[in-house]
Write a protein that holds these residues in place. Structure first.
Motif, PDB file in Angstrom:
ATOM      1  N   GLU A  49       0.848  -1.193   0.000  1.00 39.56           N
ATOM      2  CA  GLU A  49       0.000   0.000   0.000  1.00 39.56           C
ATOM      3  C   GLU A  49       0.885   1.245   0.000  1.00 39.56           C
ATOM      4  O   GLU A  49       2.081   1.176   0.296  1.00 39.56           O
ATOM      5  CB  GLU A  49      -0.973  -0.007   1.182  1.00 39.56           C
ATOM      6  N   SER A  50       0.325   2.399  -0.323  1.00 36.59           N
ATOM      7  CA  SER A  50       1.110   3.598  -0.601  1.00 36.59           C
ATOM      8  C   SER A  50       2.044   3.988   0.537  1.00 36.59           C
ATOM      9  O   SER A  50       3.234   4.232   0.337  1.00 36.59           O
ATOM     10  CB  SER A  50       0.178   4.763  -0.931  1.00 36.59           C
ATOM     11  N   GLY A  51       1.521   4.050   1.760  1.00 37.78           N
ATOM     12  CA  GLY A  51       2.345   4.460   2.900  1.00 37.78           C
ATOM     13  C   GLY A  51       3.492   3.510   3.149  1.00 37.78           C
ATOM     14  O   GLY A  51       4.630   3.933   3.409  1.00 37.78           O
ATOM     15  N   ALA A  52       3.212   2.206   3.049  1.00 41.94           N
ATOM     16  CA  ALA A  52       4.254   1.205   3.280  1.00 41.94           C
ATOM     17  C   ALA A  52       5.322   1.265   2.191  1.00 41.94           C
ATOM     18  O   ALA A  52       6.515   1.082   2.463  1.00 41.94           O
ATOM     19  CB  ALA A  52       3.639  -0.189   3.336  1.00 41.94           C
ATOM     20  N   ALA A  53       4.902   1.531   0.951  1.00 40.08           N
ATOM     21  CA  ALA A  53       5.853   1.618  -0.155  1.00 40.08           C
ATOM     22  C   ALA A  53       6.804   2.799   0.037  1.00 40.08           C
ATOM     23  O   ALA A  53       8.019   2.683  -0.191  1.00 40.08           O
ATOM     24  CB  ALA A  53       5.109   1.752  -1.482  1.00 40.08           C
ATOM     25  N   LYS A  54       6.255   3.937   0.486  1.00 43.24           N
ATOM     26  CA  LYS A  54       7.104   5.107   0.733  1.00 43.24           C
ATOM     27  C   LYS A  54       8.073   4.851   1.881  1.00 43.24           C
ATOM     28  O   LYS A  54       9.248   5.219   1.823  1.00 43.24           O
ATOM     29  CB  LYS A  54       6.230   6.330   1.034  1.00 43.24           C
ATOM     30  N   ALA A  55       7.572   4.230   2.949  1.00 43.24           N
ATOM     31  CA  ALA A  55       8.426   3.923   4.087  1.00 43.24           C
ATOM     32  C   ALA A  55       9.545   2.959   3.685  1.00 43.24           C
ATOM     33  O   ALA A  55      10.702   3.097   4.114  1.00 43.24           O
ATOM     34  CB  ALA A  55       7.603   3.338   5.235  1.00 43.24           C
ATOM     35  N   GLN A  56       9.210   1.961   2.830  1.00 44.87           N
ATOM     36  CA  GLN A  56      10.210   1.001   2.386  1.00 44.87           C
ATOM     37  C   GLN A  56      11.273   1.671   1.518  1.00 44.87           C
ATOM     38  O   GLN A  56      12.466   1.355   1.621  1.00 44.87           O
ATOM     39  CB  GLN A  56       9.532  -0.124   1.591  1.00 44.87           C
ATOM     40  N   ALA A  57      10.843   2.624   0.693  1.00 47.45           N
ATOM     41  CA  ALA A  57      11.794   3.364  -0.142  1.00 47.45           C
ATOM     42  C   ALA A  57      12.765   4.159   0.724  1.00 47.45           C
ATOM     43  O   ALA A  57      13.974   4.164   0.483  1.00 47.45           O
ATOM     44  CB  ALA A  57      11.041   4.293  -1.091  1.00 47.45           C
ATOM     45  N   THR A 418      15.045   4.778  10.115  1.00 45.42           N
ATOM     46  CA  THR A 418      14.397   3.555   9.626  1.00 45.42           C
ATOM     47  C   THR A 418      13.475   2.977  10.693  1.00 45.42           C
ATOM     48  O   THR A 418      12.312   2.620  10.416  1.00 45.42           O
ATOM     49  CB  THR A 418      15.460   2.507   9.248  1.00 45.42           C
ATOM     50  N   LEU A 419      13.973   2.869  11.933  1.00 48.21           N
ATOM     51  CA  LEU A 419      13.185   2.279  13.020  1.00 48.21           C
ATOM     52  C   LEU A 419      11.960   3.122  13.346  1.00 48.21           C
ATOM     53  O   LEU A 419      10.840   2.596  13.443  1.00 48.21           O
ATOM     54  CB  LEU A 419      14.069   2.136  14.272  1.00 48.21           C
ATOM     55  N   PHE A 420      12.149   4.428  13.506  1.00 46.01           N
ATOM     56  CA  PHE A 420      11.023   5.284  13.867  1.00 46.01           C
ATOM     57  C   PHE A 420      10.014   5.391  12.735  1.00 46.01           C
ATOM     58  O   PHE A 420       8.806   5.515  12.978  1.00 46.01           O
ATOM     59  CB  PHE A 420      11.531   6.675  14.273  1.00 46.01           C
ATOM     60  N   THR A 421      10.502   5.369  11.495  1.00 42.06           N
ATOM     61  CA  THR A 421       9.575   5.374  10.358  1.00 42.06           C
ATOM     62  C   THR A 421       8.736   4.103  10.345  1.00 42.06           C
ATOM     63  O   THR A 421       7.527   4.132  10.109  1.00 42.06           O
ATOM     64  CB  THR A 421      10.349   5.491   9.031  1.00 42.06           C
ATOM     65  N   TRP A 422       9.389   2.978  10.648  1.00 46.71           N
ATOM     66  CA  TRP A 422       8.679   1.692  10.676  1.00 46.71           C
ATOM     67  C   TRP A 422       7.696   1.630  11.839  1.00 46.71           C
ATOM     68  O   TRP A 422       6.551   1.175  11.683  1.00 46.71           O
ATOM     69  CB  TRP A 422       9.696   0.563  10.773  1.00 46.71           C
ATOM     70  N   LEU A 423       8.116   2.099  13.025  1.00 42.55           N
ATOM     71  CA  LEU A 423       7.256   2.029  14.206  1.00 42.55           C
ATOM     72  C   LEU A 423       6.041   2.948  14.094  1.00 42.55           C
ATOM     73  O   LEU A 423       4.939   2.593  14.518  1.00 42.55           O
ATOM     74  CB  LEU A 423       8.050   2.400  15.465  1.00 42.55           C
ATOM     75  N   THR A 424       6.271   4.143  13.532  1.00 47.04           N
ATOM     76  CA  THR A 424       5.189   5.130  13.479  1.00 47.04           C
ATOM     77  C   THR A 424       4.449   5.120  12.154  1.00 47.04           C
ATOM     78  O   THR A 424       3.322   5.633  12.081  1.00 47.04           O
ATOM     79  CB  THR A 424       5.755   6.551  13.702  1.00 47.04           C
ATOM     80  N   GLY A 425       5.084   4.545  11.114  1.00 38.69           N
ATOM     81  CA  GLY A 425       4.476   4.594   9.785  1.00 38.69           C
ATOM     82  C   GLY A 425       4.436   5.993   9.226  1.00 38.69           C
ATOM     83  O   GLY A 425       3.670   6.286   8.304  1.00 38.69           O
ATOM     84  N   SER A 426       5.269   6.894   9.779  1.00 44.28           N
ATOM     85  CA  SER A 426       5.257   8.300   9.381  1.00 44.28           C
ATOM     86  C   SER A 426       6.653   8.766   9.021  1.00 44.28           C
ATOM     87  O   SER A 426       7.566   8.710   9.856  1.00 44.28           O
ATOM     88  CB  SER A 426       4.726   9.167  10.534  1.00 44.28           C
ATOM     89  N   PRO A 427       6.857   9.266   7.790  1.00 44.74           N
ATOM     90  CA  PRO A 427       8.169   9.815   7.425  1.00 44.74           C
ATOM     91  C   PRO A 427       8.571  11.006   8.289  1.00 44.74           C
ATOM     92  O   PRO A 427       9.758  11.232   8.528  1.00 44.74           O
ATOM     93  CB  PRO A 427       7.986  10.228   5.959  1.00 44.74           C
ATOM     94  N   GLN A 428       7.560  11.801   8.784  1.00 48.46           N
ATOM     95  CA  GLN A 428       7.904  12.943   9.631  1.00 48.46           C
ATOM     96  C   GLN A 428       8.462  12.497  10.980  1.00 48.46           C
ATOM     97  O   GLN A 428       9.537  12.917  11.404  1.00 48.46           O
ATOM     98  CB  GLN A 428       6.677  13.841   9.875  1.00 48.46           C
ATOM     99  N   LEU A 429       7.720  11.645  11.680  1.00 49.87           N
ATOM    100  CA  LEU A 429       8.156  11.193  12.996  1.00 49.87           C
ATOM    101  C   LEU A 429       9.438  10.379  12.907  1.00 49.87           C
ATOM    102  O   LEU A 429      10.147  10.220  13.901  1.00 49.87           O
ATOM    103  CB  LEU A 429       7.055  10.367  13.664  1.00 49.87           C
TER     104      LEU A 429
END
Length: 460
Positions: A49-57, A418-429
């Protein structure tokens, strides 16, 4: 200290001009966002899904930076010690220059559909390793260019000259090559130069060969005017001897409170700064959904701010010393990091924004100027401070340790993001760890002597 020729100083400064496009065009404003957009689309088409794809990138990009940083960390001190023993730095710079040119030219092969995605990630960070490794030897030449009071100005002028190289190279790419959605370049609305196909993003992809060509031409003055000191070195260069000298230096660091706190403190704040450089464009692409062209304009603003502010920082360094310059710049970068975390298309801090608001765009342009200016000041003042802690007979080894301190924890910011992006699902946090690292660096600067160990070694 003997008078240094202006040609030698200008030749030394040529490296900053030659290598800056890698960071301005490659790491931050053109290739980095292009890679992020291609990677996100690649993962989206694979079923994410879109959010996960951006986080993975974003995680993929940070993972490459982590591995490259660790490699640099554990090779730089040894290579530096070897160069000091032999007295030869130029051959190492030539070797890394060849690797850099080959790696950056190869970035062309990243197709818009994600073809060669993983190979290009590796090639990009090979170029990154080569650029950073060559920079260590360039920095090791700095102490020989002036007294402790002069090197701050020289460092600032060199860095500022480099940032102007970033401005010029970015302007050329935006005017003649990087295509907008309509297939035309920004500002003048031309088709990409050299007959490049906008449908295949060839204008944007040309950034790799362009970086390579720029470096090859710009390094000519360096190789013409800069030479190794014929009286330097002369010590044993076998592995046992080099390792022994390096180990003795490492043990002595623990006894030098100012140097130890500077190396560890700069390790944290430089790691955080590199994260801002590496992820600023990625943030703009993923959170603000900027096009490569918008990010390019953002890059021009940041690069001009860096060029002007870094030159001013060099003058401030000469008058006040590097320590106050570093402190002020890091506080500015903390303010930017807080703003990035609490800004999105929908809100700025806790204030909701109307749909289509341009406030986030304006604020991020200001952030870009601050990142460029404060980041340039940190860069030039930090290497000036390192000169004040450098034994005149061991400059390459000292800047190898400086590289170690800058890269030994290079995994912290990217891994934290990487960790905080994965935990929060947010590129900002995901940027929260950056603030923690800046603050740690400021705390440790408290115990750094403004003049380092320069008086002890009487470099002036």
């Amino acid at each position: 200290m003997a008078t240094v020729s202006k040609k030698r100083i200008w030749g030394w400064m040529a490296f900053d001009w030659a290598s800056q496009p890698f960071y301005t065009l490659g790491l931050t404003f053109i290739f980095g966002p292009y890679f992020a957009a291609v990677a996100a689309e690649y993962f989206l088409n694979s079923g994410m899904e879109s959010g996960a794809a951006k986080a993975q990138a974003q995680a993929m990009w940070s993972g490459g930076q982590t591995v490259a940083g660790l490699f640099i960390a554990f090779t730089a001190p040894f290579i530096g010690a070897f160069a000091d023993n032999s007295g030869r730095k130029i051959p190492w710079i030539a070797l890394f220059s060849v690797l850099y040119v080959l790696a950056t030219a190869s970035l062309w092969i990243l197709q818009p559909d994600g073809t060669n995605l993983f190979l290009v990630l590796i090639l990009f960070y090979v170029g990154f390793v080569a650029a950073e490794s060559a920079l260590n030897f360039i920095n090791a030449i700095l102490p020989s260019l002036g007294t402790k009071d002069e090197v701050g100005r020289i460092s600032g002028s060199g860095a500022a000259f480099g940032y102007w190289g970033g401005v010029v190279s970015l302007a050329i790419m935006l005017l003649l090559f990087v295509e907008q959605d309509n297939g035309r370049t920004i500002f003048v609305g031309l088709e990409p130069a050299l007959g490049l196909n906008p449908d295949e993003k060839e204008g944007t992809r040309f950034v790799g060969p362009f970086i390579a060509l720029w470096f090859m031409v710009s390094m000519v003055p360096f190789f013409l005017w800069v030479r190794d000191d014929p009286h330097a070195g002369g010590k044993r260069t076998d592995i046992k001897a080099v390792a022994g000298d390096l180990w003795a230096t490492l043990k002595s660091v623990a006894q030098r409170k100012s140097l130890l706190n500077f190396l560890v403190g700069s390790m944290f704040y430089r790691d955080a700064l590199n994260a801002l450089y590496a992820f600023g464009g990625v943030y703009a692409a993923l959170v603000l959904e900027w096009s490569v062209t918008q990010i390019g304009v953002f890059g021009v603003v940041a690069a001009i701010a860096a060029a002007v502010t870094t030159w001013i920082a060099g003058l401030a360094d000469k008058r006040f010393g590097p320590k106050p310059v570093i402190r002020v710049a890091v506080w500015c970068l903390i303010l930017v990091s807080v703003t990035i975390i609490f800004m999105s298309r929908e809100q700025l801090f806790w204030v909701a924004l109307p749909i289509g608001s341009t406030v986030p765009d304006t604020v991020f342009y200001v952030c870009g100027a601050v990142i460029g200016g404060a980041g340039g000041a940190v860069y030039s003042a930090s290497r000036s401070m390192m000169v004040r802690h450098t034994h005149p007979d061991r400059p390459a080894e000292a800047f190898g340790l400086f590289a170690l301190s800058g890269k030994a924890t290079a995994f912290l910011a990217p891994a934290g993001i990487t960790l905080f992006t994965w935990l929060t699902g947010s590129p900002q946090l995901g940027f929260l760890p950056v603030i923690f690292l800046f603050l740690l660096g400021l705390v440790l600067l408290w115990w750094v002597k403004p003049q380092g160990d320069a008086d002890e070694w009487a470099v002036s």
